[in-house]
Design a protein around this motif. Structure first.
Motif, short mmCIF file in Angstrom:
data_model
loop_
_atom_site.label_atom_id
_atom_site.label_comp_id
_atom_site.label_asym_id
_atom_site.label_seq_id
_atom_site.Cartn_x
_atom_site.Cartn_y
_atom_site.Cartn_z
N LEU A 103 0.87 -1.17 0.00
CA LEU A 103 0.00 0.00 0.00
C LEU A 103 0.91 1.23 0.00
N ALA A 104 0.34 2.40 0.20
CA ALA A 104 1.15 3.62 0.07
C ALA A 104 2.30 3.68 1.08
N HIS A 105 2.07 3.18 2.31
CA HIS A 105 3.07 3.40 3.36
C HIS A 105 3.72 2.15 3.91
N ASN A 106 3.36 0.98 3.41
CA ASN A 106 3.89 -0.23 4.04
C ASN A 106 4.80 -1.05 3.13
N GLY A 107 5.32 -0.43 2.08
CA GLY A 107 6.20 -1.16 1.16
C GLY A 107 7.42 -1.72 1.86
N PHE A 108 7.87 -1.04 2.92
CA PHE A 108 9.05 -1.52 3.66
C PHE A 108 8.84 -2.90 4.25
N LYS A 109 7.59 -3.27 4.48
CA LYS A 109 7.33 -4.56 5.11
C LYS A 109 7.75 -5.73 4.23
N ILE A 110 7.75 -5.52 2.92
CA ILE A 110 8.10 -6.62 2.01
C ILE A 110 9.57 -6.99 2.19
N GLU A 111 10.43 -5.98 2.10
CA GLU A 111 11.87 -6.23 2.28
C GLU A 111 12.15 -6.69 3.72
N LEU A 112 11.47 -6.06 4.68
CA LEU A 112 11.68 -6.42 6.09
C LEU A 112 11.31 -7.89 6.33
N SER A 113 10.22 -8.33 5.71
CA SER A 113 9.80 -9.73 5.86
C SER A 113 10.85 -10.68 5.28
N LYS A 114 11.37 -10.33 4.11
CA LYS A 114 12.37 -11.19 3.47
C LYS A 114 13.60 -11.32 4.36
N ARG A 115 14.05 -10.19 4.86
CA ARG A 115 15.26 -10.22 5.69
C ARG A 115 15.01 -10.98 6.99
N ALA A 116 13.80 -10.80 7.53
CA ALA A 116 13.47 -11.49 8.78
C ALA A 116 13.45 -13.01 8.55
N ILE A 117 12.89 -13.43 7.41
CA ILE A 117 12.85 -14.86 7.10
C ILE A 117 14.28 -15.41 6.97
N ARG A 118 15.13 -14.66 6.26
CA ARG A 118 16.51 -15.12 6.08
C ARG A 118 17.22 -15.28 7.42
N ARG A 119 17.06 -14.28 8.26
CA ARG A 119 17.75 -14.34 9.56
C ARG A 119 17.19 -15.46 10.43
N ALA A 120 15.86 -15.57 10.46
CA ALA A 120 15.26 -16.61 11.31
C ALA A 120 15.67 -18.00 10.82
N LEU A 121 15.67 -18.22 9.51
CA LEU A 121 16.07 -19.52 8.97
C LEU A 121 17.53 -19.81 9.31
N ALA A 122 18.38 -18.78 9.23
CA ALA A 122 19.80 -18.98 9.54
C ALA A 122 19.97 -19.44 10.99
N VAL A 123 19.17 -18.83 11.90
CA VAL A 123 19.28 -19.23 13.32
C VAL A 123 18.69 -20.63 13.51
N SER A 124 17.59 -20.92 12.83
CA SER A 124 17.01 -22.27 12.92
C SER A 124 18.01 -23.32 12.41
N ALA A 125 18.73 -22.98 11.36
CA ALA A 125 19.71 -23.92 10.81
C ALA A 125 20.82 -24.21 11.80
N GLN A 126 21.09 -23.25 12.69
CA GLN A 126 22.10 -23.45 13.73
C GLN A 126 21.52 -24.13 14.97
N GLY A 127 20.26 -24.54 14.92
CA GLY A 127 19.67 -25.24 16.06
C GLY A 127 18.67 -24.43 16.85
N GLY A 128 18.44 -23.20 16.44
CA GLY A 128 17.40 -22.39 17.09
C GLY A 128 17.94 -21.49 18.18
N GLY A 129 17.03 -20.87 18.93
CA GLY A 129 17.41 -19.93 19.99
C GLY A 129 16.98 -18.52 19.67
N GLU A 130 17.65 -17.56 20.30
CA GLU A 130 17.32 -16.15 20.11
C GLU A 130 17.75 -15.72 18.71
N ALA A 131 16.89 -15.00 18.00
CA ALA A 131 17.25 -14.54 16.65
C ALA A 131 17.69 -13.09 16.69
#
Lengths: 331, 242
Positions: free
Chosen positions: A303-331
């Motif tokens: 929408l007009a003001h939430n375009g940042f959420k798309i990139e933010l979601s992608k980066r959050a997924i990448r980071r969370a998956l990286a931590v999960s790949a290491q066995g989980g814990g605080e991201a």
């Protein structure tokens, strides 16, 4: 708030029967969302059915090795339960990421899943809102929509579901147990919340009079790799702009199983099934996580003001998956 | 004027035919069991039996004492405390569960009194800021707030103190938070970090931003040695210079 009658039903059956015969009645347990809504006249129930004293406060191990969580277990009790901390850490973290200690002490599992959007246009009765009053319009679509949906919205509604717990529940393939006058039935968690479509006034597939009685978690062998990453405007006590729940089963270099769910981006907790399927059989590396994130967000619309959420979601997924790949814990 | 007289408006005092009205208006099931129980339980306080339409008589246990009061179901616990019982220590900041100024302790757990209804709290042990000190001594957490300048204007302080008292019990009970690195090893009082305190106190806002003092107060109450307020000012100056 408007006044209402106050009743303490003496059993689940009594509660359900009363709610079925009076469609203007509402259940109350923790009240953290409902009392607030009553104050701003979003709800004007004829009666409040206080179910908080009913016996649905147990967390029990199921025959399958999962957990059955009574609908009246508080957020605090669930997050601190030793089996949840040991076997479903992402559920603990998701709950603890939500609200404040005071609210988590009051709030219940059933109520958390029923909480409604914090879209400011929905909350402000001076504005029209299709969710509050069907066919009056959606001022958020063209208004200030920084916190609104990027996935699964409709031209009727761009609100997001605010629950952190639900994101973990959908990632863990939970099942809801609900009771109506006809008896109990089960609803897969992923089918419980609805997309807005043409009926944004309906958040869930609960039928009138039905009461959530329990949530059932199946055993998830790789749930200890679970991560819940919540991104918000301040470090604590704020709703998610974007949140991600992930878990990975990695054998050798190969991903055997993957879970990805997003919060703060849609009208329901968003399971990124296609991205999960992409990861199966692939190596647990940065490049594959990047592609999974792209797949998860490929249908996102800003929408007009939430375009940042798309990139933010992608980066959050990448980071969370990286931590999960290491066995989980605080991201 | 007695406390009881102050509680009831002239309009309320003039309307004495509660039973018939409320039971017909609200339906036979409504609050009837609790009403009868309340009527049967004579308590030490002097609450009158005058009730108005839509009201119900409830009995709350606040700071160890039973209080009978007449409330409509829509009355929040916060409003009942402040407007009916004269316990104005719990503050109405936002009235929407966003600021924490109304924090009280129910059955050992901190909650927002603005987000719960008074009628829902019968049979519970409610502790407000007024119930923490003994006759001669402040509660250790109250002392810690004084010792560490845990406030400026003081409006949020009752909520901050109630939240801190409950926080310390939560630590003793092994509770985890979003920032606990290992969920299977919760912090202890001696090892409770500043990060943990800030996360666990995030449900209480301080518009004066006395947060350094509040964190120090919790540290002291946890048995730690907090930095002196002067030390935090010196640190700030060093940071600004460097």
């Amino acid at each position: 708030m408007k006044n209402f009658a106050y009743v303490r039903p003496n059993s689940v059956e009594d509660a359900v029967s009363r709610a079925t015969s009076d469609r203007d009645a509402l259940f109350i347990a923790g009240g953290t969302n409902l009392v607030d809504r009553l104050k701003v006249f979003l709800d004007e129930p004829s009666q409040l059915l206080d179910v908080s004293r009913l016996a649905m406060k147990q967390i029990a191990t199921t025959n399958e090795g999962g957990l059955k969580i009574g609908a009246l277990v508080t957020n605090t009790a669930l997050a601190n339960n030793i089996d949840v901390r040991n076997n479903y850490p992402l559920l603990s973290r998701a709950i603890l990421a939500g609200a404040s200690q005071q609210i988590r002490n009051m709030a219940t599992v059933g109520g958390n899943l029923m909480q409604r959007t914090r879209c400011p246009y929905y909350y402000d009765t001076a504005f029209p809102c299709n969710k509050r009053q069907p066919d009056t319009g959606c001022p958020a679509a063209t208004g200030i929509n920084r916190i609104h949906a990027i996935l699964g919205s409709s031209d009727r509604c761009v609100a997001v579901n605010p629950s952190d717990m639900s994101v973990a529940m959908v990632a863990l393939d939970a099942t809801l147990e609900v009771q109506g006058v006809e008896g109990k039935r089960e609803i897969p968690f992923v089918d419980f919340h609805r997309l807005p479509g043409n009926t944004p006034e309906r958040d869930t597939n609960l039928e009138p009079g039905e009461l959530i009685t329990a949530v059932i978690l199946p055993p998830v062998s790789f749930a200890q790799s679970g991560v819940y990453l919540k991104l918000r405007d301040r470090a604590s006590y704020a709703f998610a702009l974007v949140s991600v729940a992930t878990a990975l089963e990695v054998s050798g270099e190969q991903i055997k199983n993957a879970r990805i769910a997003l919060g703060g981006v849609a009208h329901k907790p968003w399971r990124a099934t296609e991205a999960e399927e992409f990861l199966i059989g692939k190596a647990a590396n940065k490049s594959n996580f990047e592609q999974a994130a792209e797949i998860a967000l490929k249908d996102a619309q800003a929408l007009a003001h939430n375009g940042f959420k798309i990139e933010l979601s992608k980066r959050a997924i990448r980071r969370a998956l990286a931590v999960s790949a290491q066995g989980g814990g605080e991201a | 004027m007695s406390n009881e007289e102050k509680k009831l408006s002239p309009k309320q005092r003039s309307r004495r035919n509660f039973l018939g009205q409320s039971l017909t208006a609200a339906g036979a099931a409504i609050a009837a069991p609790s009403l009868l129980n309340s009527c049967q339980n004579k308590t030490a306080d002097s609450a009158s039996n005058d009730l108005v339409e839509g009201e119900t008589m409830i009995r709350l246990k606040i700071n160890g004492e039973f209080q009978k009061l007449n409330v409509e179901p829509r009355v929040t616990l916060l409003d009942a405390l402040r407007e009916q019982l004269g316990l104005t220590g719990s503050k109405k900041g936002c009235d929407h569960g966003q600021c924490g100024a109304c924090t009280v302790i129910i059955d050992g757990e901190r909650v927002y009194s603005c987000l719960t209804l008074a009628v829902m709290q019968e049979d519970k042990e409610i502790t407000t800021i007024e119930g923490l000190a003994t006759e001669d001594n402040l509660h250790p957490v109250q002392m810690a707030f004084l010792d560490n300048d845990g406030f400026q204007c003081g409006y949020c302080t009752p909520g901050q103190i109630c939240a801190s008292v409950a926080l310390l019990d939560e630590i003793k009970n092994g509770s985890v938070s979003y920032v606990t690195p290992d969920l299977t090893s919760p912090p202890e009082l001696a090892s409770l970090s500043e990060t943990e305190i800030k996360e666990r106190m995030s449900g209480n806002l301080c518009r004066c931003s006395a947060y350094n003092g509040i964190v120090a107060a919790v540290q002291q109450a946890a048995g730690q040695t907090p930095p002196s307020p002067a030390a935090s000012i010196e640190n700030q100056q060093v940071e600004e210079v460097s």
